[in-house]
Design an enzyme around this catalytic site. Structure first.
Site, PDB file in Angstrom:
ATOM      1  N   ASN A 284       0.845  -1.205   0.000  1.00  9.06           N
ATOM      2  CA  ASN A 284       0.000   0.000   0.000  1.00  9.06           C
ATOM      3  C   ASN A 284       0.876   1.248   0.000  1.00  9.06           C
ATOM      4  O   ASN A 284       2.102   1.155   0.003  1.00  9.06           O
ATOM      5  CB  ASN A 284      -0.958  -0.021   1.200  1.00  9.06           C
ATOM      6  CG  ASN A 284      -0.194  -0.070   2.515  1.00  9.06           C
ATOM      7  OD1 ASN A 284       0.554   0.839   2.849  1.00  9.06           O
ATOM      8  ND2 ASN A 284      -0.372  -1.171   3.258  1.00  9.06           N
TER       9      ASN A 284
ATOM     10  N   LYS B 194       9.444 -17.216 -10.002  1.00  7.64           N
ATOM     11  CA  LYS B 194       8.674 -16.148 -10.648  1.00  7.64           C
ATOM     12  C   LYS B 194       7.545 -16.765 -11.485  1.00  7.64           C
ATOM     13  O   LYS B 194       7.782 -17.692 -12.274  1.00  7.64           O
ATOM     14  CB  LYS B 194       9.605 -15.334 -11.550  1.00  7.64           C
ATOM     15  CG  LYS B 194       8.920 -14.159 -12.177  1.00  7.64           C
ATOM     16  CD  LYS B 194       9.868 -13.340 -13.028  1.00  7.64           C
ATOM     17  CE  LYS B 194       9.086 -12.291 -13.783  1.00  7.64           C
ATOM     18  NZ  LYS B 194       9.877 -11.613 -14.797  1.00  7.64           N
TER      19      LYS B 194
ATOM     20  N   PRO C 299      -2.696 -11.763  10.609  1.00  5.32           N
ATOM     21  CA  PRO C 299      -3.023 -11.533  12.019  1.00  5.32           C
ATOM     22  C   PRO C 299      -3.226 -10.042  12.263  1.00  5.32           C
ATOM     23  O   PRO C 299      -2.586  -9.215  11.608  1.00  5.32           O
ATOM     24  CB  PRO C 299      -1.774 -12.026  12.759  1.00  5.32           C
ATOM     25  CG  PRO C 299      -0.685 -12.050  11.752  1.00  5.32           C
ATOM     26  CD  PRO C 299      -1.336 -12.263  10.414  1.00  5.32           C
ATOM     27  N   ASP C 300      -4.130  -9.689  13.173  1.00 11.14           N
ATOM     28  CA  ASP C 300      -4.281  -8.280  13.552  1.00 11.14           C
ATOM     29  C   ASP C 300      -3.295  -8.029  14.689  1.00 11.14           C
ATOM     30  O   ASP C 300      -3.482  -8.507  15.807  1.00 11.14           O
ATOM     31  CB  ASP C 300      -5.721  -7.975  13.965  1.00 11.14           C
ATOM     32  CG  ASP C 300      -5.946  -6.481  13.999  1.00 11.14           C
ATOM     33  OD1 ASP C 300      -5.320  -5.796  14.835  1.00 11.14           O
ATOM     34  OD2 ASP C 300      -6.725  -5.975  13.159  1.00 11.14           O
ATOM     35  N   ILE C 301      -2.234  -7.301  14.360  1.00  8.32           N
ATOM     36  CA  ILE C 301      -1.123  -7.141  15.306  1.00  8.32           C
ATOM     37  C   ILE C 301      -1.574  -6.401  16.563  1.00  8.32           C
ATOM     38  O   ILE C 301      -1.314  -6.822  17.684  1.00  8.32           O
ATOM     39  CB  ILE C 301       0.055  -6.404  14.629  1.00  8.32           C
ATOM     40  CG1 ILE C 301       0.537  -7.223  13.423  1.00  8.32           C
ATOM     41  CG2 ILE C 301       1.185  -6.159  15.611  1.00  8.32           C
ATOM     42  CD1 ILE C 301       1.579  -6.538  12.556  1.00  8.32           C
TER      43      ILE C 301
ATOM     44  N   PHE D 262      -4.074   3.584  15.050  1.00 12.77           N
ATOM     45  CA  PHE D 262      -4.451   4.615  14.089  1.00 12.77           C
ATOM     46  C   PHE D 262      -5.630   4.110  13.264  1.00 12.77           C
ATOM     47  O   PHE D 262      -5.765   2.912  13.037  1.00 12.77           O
ATOM     48  CB  PHE D 262      -3.290   4.939  13.144  1.00 12.77           C
ATOM     49  CG  PHE D 262      -2.327   5.937  13.725  1.00 12.77           C
ATOM     50  CD1 PHE D 262      -1.439   5.550  14.713  1.00 12.77           C
ATOM     51  CD2 PHE D 262      -2.328   7.257  13.308  1.00 12.77           C
ATOM     52  CE1 PHE D 262      -0.559   6.465  15.273  1.00 12.77           C
ATOM     53  CE2 PHE D 262      -1.456   8.187  13.855  1.00 12.77           C
ATOM     54  CZ  PHE D 262      -0.574   7.784  14.834  1.00 12.77           C
TER      55      PHE D 262
ATOM     56  N   LYS E 201     -13.290   0.597  16.104  1.00 12.42           N
ATOM     57  CA  LYS E 201     -11.981  -0.086  16.158  1.00 12.42           C
ATOM     58  C   LYS E 201     -11.389  -0.027  17.562  1.00 12.42           C
ATOM     59  O   LYS E 201     -10.785  -0.987  18.027  1.00 12.42           O
ATOM     60  CB  LYS E 201     -11.006   0.566  15.171  1.00 12.42           C
ATOM     61  CG  LYS E 201     -11.302   0.151  13.752  1.00 12.42           C
ATOM     62  CD  LYS E 201     -10.416   0.819  12.749  1.00 12.42           C
ATOM     63  CE  LYS E 201     -11.001   0.547  11.364  1.00 12.42           C
ATOM     64  NZ  LYS E 201     -10.326   1.237  10.303  1.00 12.42           N
TER      65      LYS E 201
ATOM     66  N   LYS F 171     -10.767  -3.697  18.980  1.00 11.74           N
ATOM     67  CA  LYS F 171      -9.357  -4.110  19.112  1.00 11.74           C
ATOM     68  C   LYS F 171      -8.841  -3.893  20.525  1.00 11.74           C
ATOM     69  O   LYS F 171      -7.658  -4.082  20.786  1.00 11.74           O
ATOM     70  CB  LYS F 171      -8.499  -3.362  18.083  1.00 11.74           C
ATOM     71  CG  LYS F 171      -8.938  -3.590  16.632  1.00 11.74           C
ATOM     72  CD  LYS F 171      -7.877  -3.120  15.652  1.00 11.74           C
ATOM     73  CE  LYS F 171      -8.407  -3.190  14.229  1.00 11.74           C
ATOM     74  NZ  LYS F 171      -7.331  -3.264  13.231  1.00 11.74           N
TER      75      LYS F 171
HETATM   76  O1  C5P Z   1      -8.597  -2.143  10.884  1.00  6.61           O
HETATM   77  P1  C5P Z   1      -7.630  -1.087  10.490  1.00  6.61           P
HETATM   78  O2  C5P Z   1      -6.540  -1.596   9.583  1.00  6.61           O
HETATM   79  O3  C5P Z   1      -8.235   0.167   9.989  1.00  6.61           O
HETATM   80  O4  C5P Z   1      -6.946  -0.696  11.869  1.00  6.61           O
HETATM   81  C1  C5P Z   1      -5.907   0.207  11.915  1.00  6.61           C
HETATM   82  C2  C5P Z   1      -5.071  -0.031  13.153  1.00  6.61           C
HETATM   83  O5  C5P Z   1      -4.853  -1.439  13.337  1.00  6.61           O
HETATM   84  C3  C5P Z   1      -3.693   0.576  12.970  1.00  6.61           C
HETATM   85  O6  C5P Z   1      -3.220   0.975  14.242  1.00  6.61           O
HETATM   86  C4  C5P Z   1      -2.882  -0.591  12.407  1.00  6.61           C
HETATM   87  O7  C5P Z   1      -1.493  -0.452  12.671  1.00  6.61           O
HETATM   88  C5  C5P Z   1      -3.488  -1.769  13.147  1.00  6.61           C
HETATM   89  N1  C5P Z   1      -3.461  -3.044  12.408  1.00  6.61           N
HETATM   90  C6  C5P Z   1      -2.681  -4.090  12.865  1.00  6.61           C
HETATM   91  N2  C5P Z   1      -2.681  -5.291  12.222  1.00  6.61           N
HETATM   92  C7  C5P Z   1      -3.439  -5.482  11.106  1.00  6.61           C
HETATM   93  C8  C5P Z   1      -4.243  -4.415  10.617  1.00  6.61           C
HETATM   94  C9  C5P Z   1      -4.227  -3.222  11.286  1.00  6.61           C
HETATM   95  O8  C5P Z   1      -1.993  -3.925  13.881  1.00  6.61           O
HETATM   96  N3  C5P Z   1      -3.414  -6.652  10.502  1.00  6.61           N
END
Ligand code: C5P
Length: 398
Positions: A210, A289, A305-307, A323, A337, A341
């Site tokens: 991105n 490739k 994974p959502d960190i 953020f 969020k 989260k």
């Molecule tokens: O759900 P969204 O991507 O909008 O959430 C944004 C927040 O979640 C940011 O702080 C981003 O660093 C964190 N994030 C994360 N892991 C992911 C997706 C988003 O830690 N896979």
């Protein structure tokens, strides 16, 4: 070496014999890594020419508030946002009076009202003018408004008098300017910050990513270090230099970022997730490739994974700040969020506005927590990061 690397210093020069020393201040600021833009009042130009200060600063000198050509190059509001610190040296008695009264009748006084950056003045005048009750009252007003006052020094003056009112020397002014960037509010606190995009491999030469520039996360790392924190910056691939005194770990994918962040838990007091983590990755990255043949192809993706959720639910949970980049219903989505989260604080910005957000040097955000919120108007990402670190610290200490 003082810590002024890449700092944007706006040097205001007003009319006084000490204006000749401004040339030396510019040199000293640059030697310590600062970027300098100069604004001169009309009277200052009687003592030293804009050409001299332009040649030294390497930037056009700004003199007019109402000049369309100058405004087209860099308008007064842009200049006010550009500054990380405004230093007015020399500051004449007249300038102090105008500044104390909030006047905006020339470029410099207008900038002082328009900027979010801290402002410092280095007074320079005859000792009798300094002692005058009017000047002393103006000084008190500026002190009350948290304007930093550098000096003045004492000694023999250009007019033959002896007493207070001499402008400090360039070295002393530059040292005091550097101190403006330091505080100890985060002494002994360990901060971990993620920044930049992640790259999710499709094959050895291609990836999904991105537009995140990493500027916000890097600016936060620099601001946290300046407040005394021990900072680890876990960064996706970006074209930015590691800020001074920051421990940087470079990663590529969301999975690598996830693991690096987990490794920090237990020693981390504050976690700031500023990275734009890819939500999905290809289920299988090809070893070789991929050759083009068919007219179309499908890449199957799986969730990353959502960190930040992992951090906020961890047994060694730090104070967690995230953020949210949104294009509509900014507050509502950000609050969602924050809750889902389990973060302590979320910084929301409207990325539909081209002037701010991704890749831009400026940003405007809202800081949102469970039972409150605060809006921070458009300012440079560096300036914003200082405000955000102070805000995060206040909530963390609560
Ligand atoms: O759900 P969204 O991507 O909008 O959430 C944004 C927040 O979640 C940011 O702080 C981003 O660093 C964190 N994030 C994360 N892991 C992911 C997706 C988003 O830690 N896979």
């Amino acid at each position: 070496m003082l810590q002024l690397t890449n700092k944007h210093i706006l040097l205001g020069v007003t009319g006084g014999i000490a204006a000749y020393k401004s040339a030396e201040i510019i040199r000293r600021l640059q030697e310590h890594g600062a970027n300098v833009q100069v604004v001169m009042t009309k009277a200052a130009q009687e003592f030293i020419t804009p050409l001299t200060l332009q040649a030294l600063s390497g930037n056009p000198v700004h003199c007019d508030l109402l000049n369309p050509a100058a405004e087209a190059a860099m308008g007064h509001i842009e200049l006010a946002r550009w500054a990380d610190l405004v230093v007015i040296a020399p500051a004449s008695a007249d300038f102090m009076a105008r500044f104390a009264n909030g006047q905006a009748d020339d470029l410099l006084s207008t900038l002082c009202l328009a900027t979010n950056a801290p402002v410092a003045i280095a007074p320079a005048m005859n000792q009798a003018m300094w002692h005058d009750p009017a000047t002393q009252q103006n000084l008190q007003t500026l002190n009350d408004r948290k304007i930093s006052i550098f000096g003045p020094g004492e000694g023999s003056q250009a007019c033959g008098d002896v007493g207070p009112g001499r402008m400090l020397g360039p070295d002393e002014i530059v040292e005091l300017a550097a101190k403006q960037f330091q505080s100890n509010i985060l002494d002994g606190v360990t901060v971990v910050i993620t920044a930049g995009p992640t790259r999710e491999a499709i094959d050895p030469v291609r990836y999904i990513s991105n537009h995140s520039s990493g500027k916000m996360g890097y600016a936060l790392a620099a601001a946290a270090v300046e407040c005394g924190a021990a900072v680890t910056l876990i960064s996706g691939p970006v074209a930015l230099e590691t800020p001074d005194r920051v421990n940087q770990i470079d990663v590529e994918s969301a999975a690598e970022m996830h693991q690096s962040v987990l490794d920090q838990l237990g020693i981390c007091d504050i976690f700031i997730g500023a990275a734009a983590v890819a939500d999905y990755r290809p289920i299988l990255a090809a070893n070789q490739k991929i050759k083009k043949s068919a007219e179309s192809m499908t890449i199957e993706l799986t969730r990353n994974p959502d960190i930040i959720s992992a951090v906020a639910s961890h047994e060694h949970r730090p104070f967690t700040v995230g953020f949210a980049a949104e294009t509509q219903n900014v507050e509502e989505y950000a609050r969602g969020k924050l809750e889902n989260k389990k973060m302590d604080l979320i910084v929301a910005n409207d990325v539909s506005d081209k002037e701010i957000g991704f890749n831009s040097d400026n940003n405007a955000v809202s800081v949102i927590w469970k039972d409150g919120m605060k809006s921070i108007p458009t300012t440079s990402k560096y300036q914003l990061s200082r405000i955000l670190i102070a805000e995060i610290n206040a909530h963390y200490k609560k």
